[in-house]
Design an enzyme around this catalytic site. Structure first.
Site, PDB file in Angstrom:
ATOM      1  N   SER A 260       0.812  -1.207   0.000  1.00 27.92           N
ATOM      2  CA  SER A 260       0.000   0.000   0.000  1.00 27.92           C
ATOM      3  C   SER A 260       0.857   1.274   0.000  1.00 27.92           C
ATOM      4  O   SER A 260       1.706   1.423  -0.871  1.00 27.92           O
ATOM      5  CB  SER A 260      -0.941  -0.064   1.196  1.00 27.92           C
ATOM      6  OG  SER A 260      -2.106   0.623   0.900  1.00 27.92           O
ATOM      7  N   LYS A 264       4.137   2.015  -2.397  1.00 30.60           N
ATOM      8  CA  LYS A 264       4.556   3.219  -3.134  1.00 30.60           C
ATOM      9  C   LYS A 264       6.010   3.528  -2.745  1.00 30.60           C
ATOM     10  O   LYS A 264       6.842   3.922  -3.562  1.00 30.60           O
ATOM     11  CB  LYS A 264       3.678   4.430  -2.767  1.00 30.60           C
ATOM     12  CG  LYS A 264       2.156   4.215  -2.869  1.00 30.60           C
ATOM     13  CD  LYS A 264       1.379   5.488  -2.483  1.00 30.60           C
ATOM     14  CE  LYS A 264      -0.029   5.296  -1.927  1.00 30.60           C
ATOM     15  NZ  LYS A 264      -1.030   4.669  -2.711  1.00 30.60           N
ATOM     16  N   TRP A 351     -10.051   0.477  -5.306  1.00 36.33           N
ATOM     17  CA  TRP A 351      -9.492   1.786  -4.941  1.00 36.33           C
ATOM     18  C   TRP A 351      -8.061   1.926  -5.488  1.00 36.33           C
ATOM     19  O   TRP A 351      -7.626   3.006  -5.874  1.00 36.33           O
ATOM     20  CB  TRP A 351      -9.506   1.889  -3.409  1.00 36.33           C
ATOM     21  CG  TRP A 351      -9.103   3.196  -2.809  1.00 36.33           C
ATOM     22  CD1 TRP A 351      -8.070   3.422  -1.950  1.00 36.33           C
ATOM     23  CD2 TRP A 351      -9.732   4.462  -2.984  1.00 36.33           C
ATOM     24  NE1 TRP A 351      -8.024   4.733  -1.575  1.00 36.33           N
ATOM     25  CE2 TRP A 351      -9.034   5.404  -2.199  1.00 36.33           C
ATOM     26  CE3 TRP A 351     -10.842   4.898  -3.743  1.00 36.33           C
ATOM     27  CZ2 TRP A 351      -9.385   6.751  -2.135  1.00 36.33           C
ATOM     28  CZ3 TRP A 351     -11.182   6.250  -3.689  1.00 36.33           C
ATOM     29  CH2 TRP A 351     -10.457   7.143  -2.885  1.00 36.33           C
ATOM     30  N   HIS A 402      -7.791  -5.509   0.007  1.00 33.14           N
ATOM     31  CA  HIS A 402      -6.542  -4.769   0.141  1.00 33.14           C
ATOM     32  C   HIS A 402      -5.780  -5.296   1.372  1.00 33.14           C
ATOM     33  O   HIS A 402      -6.194  -5.052   2.508  1.00 33.14           O
ATOM     34  CB  HIS A 402      -6.914  -3.295   0.339  1.00 33.14           C
ATOM     35  CG  HIS A 402      -5.771  -2.353   0.413  1.00 33.14           C
ATOM     36  ND1 HIS A 402      -5.019  -2.010  -0.679  1.00 33.14           N
ATOM     37  CD2 HIS A 402      -5.246  -1.664   1.461  1.00 33.14           C
ATOM     38  CE1 HIS A 402      -4.096  -1.145  -0.323  1.00 33.14           C
ATOM     39  NE2 HIS A 402      -4.198  -0.921   0.979  1.00 33.14           N
TER      40      HIS A 402
END
Ligand code: GCU
Length: 422
Positions: A260, A264, A351, A402
């Protein structure tokens, strides 16, 4: 071979719109991506030298200026203080080490690295390295792990009290980390609590390591200087600095991974620091692997509003203006070439835009082809739970939400084995 790969890529590009229509229920998302193989002045890149000397530095500078911000170059002397070593952790299968890394002469700035190394090996081991969300003690129920004393953002009671860990937080994220599985596969794990470097909250940049780098009179990073993701990525490289000094570790075979927001971060760490041998993005979404021009799921504006401290000040110029950003995120993946990269999505994590995450691997494929390496074969993503991992870019979309799960780790270990075993 090289020409064949490039030709097949171009052919498939031609059929792309049709594939989109078949593959997704979303309305056709029209966008025009910056061409990873063409410089801003229009020069076509078709050699490794052109990529490495011209286009790669250009793309790196564009990300630095507009997205994550520049990482300061100042050399901070590191001091490693061993906190504990146990050769008999996890029922004797592993050695647990905890090392405190100080970033300045005083004791104010430090991070704690927790390491597990398999006892089954009597040579330096390959490692997975990742930042964790809940403090090192959340990674495994092992009571030898020191409990983090830092502020924690996502801190449900009773594992945390007023955002600080209690003993009840031990092992609460063990399913995310699967330490036993990693050890059984012959890998080590190194992890650091991301809040050691900068708390994950707006306006807390001065509570982290950033001030160590300020010029005289500077009060906050400039608009083109790093945000929290840059700081966290810097920390991953400092953990690697430590690993280079530990003779139980094969520092040439370190995989940097993250989930998540920390996915990144792992991508940005891997893009900047070529010592990372493999890079894994788990559900990294917007600002990570997802193509931002798709405007599907989270967008730049939404992310910058909720998390204004993650990226650099300049990134806010692109709120609702994705098409004006001089890069897109397939180019972040391309910066990792020719090293292997694995991108993972989850079916219920819309998302994070699973298709956009896959496509960034696909659009980075021409850069891998320059090196004669296979990236992804097709613009059409695989079915759920059908990993593709025979090239230098791996991908899967797992069924579910997620998260990072044992299923994800099985794929990462299998992919890493292809590059690291023997
Ligand atoms: C939020 C955020 C995402 C991020 C995620 C996470 O959902 O919008 O960009 O990846 O948090 O880090 O868990």
């Amino acid at each position: 071979m090289k020409q064949k790969i490039i030709l097949s890529f171009l052919l498939q590009l031609a059929i792309l719109p049709a594939c989109f229509a078949q593959q997704s229920n979303e309305a056709a998302v029209g966008y025009h991506l910056p061409d990873v193989m063409r410089t801003q002045s229009g020069k076509v890149i078709n050699t490794v030298a052109g990529w490495e000397k011209t286009r790669r530095p250009e793309i790196t500078a564009l990300f630095e200026k507009n997205v994550q911000g520049k990482t300061p170059v100042k050399n901070i002397p590191l001091r490693y203080v061993p906190l504990s070593v146990s050769r008999n952790a996890l029922n004797g299968t592993a050695t647990r080490k905890q090392v405190r890394v100080y970033f300045s002469g005083d004791d104010k700035y430090y991070m704690d690295i927790l390491l597990y190394l398999p006892n089954s090996k009597n040579k330096p081991v390959p490692m997975f390295l990742g930042l964790n969300f809940g403090g090192n003690q959340s990674v495994n129920a092992d009571t030898g792990i020191l409990i983090s004393e830092r502020w924690v953002k996502y801190a449900p009671e009773p594992a945390y009290k007023n955002h600080f860990a209690t003993a009840a937080s031990r092992g609460t994220q063990s399913n995310d980390w699967c330490v036993e599985k990693i050890i059984a596969a012959g890998y080590g794990l190194a992890t650091v609590y991301y809040g050691d470097l900068q708390p994950d909250s707006a306006n807390s940049v001065n509570a982290g390591v950033a001030p160590l780098f300020y010029r005289k009179g500077q009060k906050e990073p400039a608009a083109d200087e790093w945000g929290a993701i840059g700081v966290w990525a810097w920390c991953l490289s400092r953990a690697l600095d430590y690993m280079e000094t530990d003779k139980d570790i094969d520092s040439k075979r370190v995989t940097v991974m993250g989930h998540s927001r920390l996915g990144k971060t792992a991508l940005w760490a891997g893009a900047q620091d070529k010592r990372f041998a493999l890079v894994i993005s788990n559900n990294s979404g917007e600002g990570g692997a997802a193509i931002t021009r798709r405007k599907y799921g989270e967008t730049i504006a939404v992310m910058n509003k909720a998390f204004p401290h993650w990226f650099c000040g300049n990134f806010k110029k692109y709120n609702d203006k994705e098409d004006e950003l001089p890069v897109d995120f397939h180019e972040l993946i391309a910066l990792i070439a020719p090293r292997p990269v694995y991108i993972a999505s989850a079916s219920e994590d819309q998302w994070a835009d699973p298709l956009g995450e896959y496509l960034s691997g696909w659009y980075a494929t021409p850069v891998y082809a320059l090196y004669g390496l296979k990236g992804l074969n097709t613009p059409v993503p695989p079915d759920i739970n059908q990993p593709v991992g025979d090239g230098t870019i791996g991908y899967h979309i797992r069924k579910g939400v997620h998260a990072i799960t044992p299923y994800d780790w099985d794929q990462y270990i299998r992919f890493a084995n292809r590059f690291f075993s023997k």
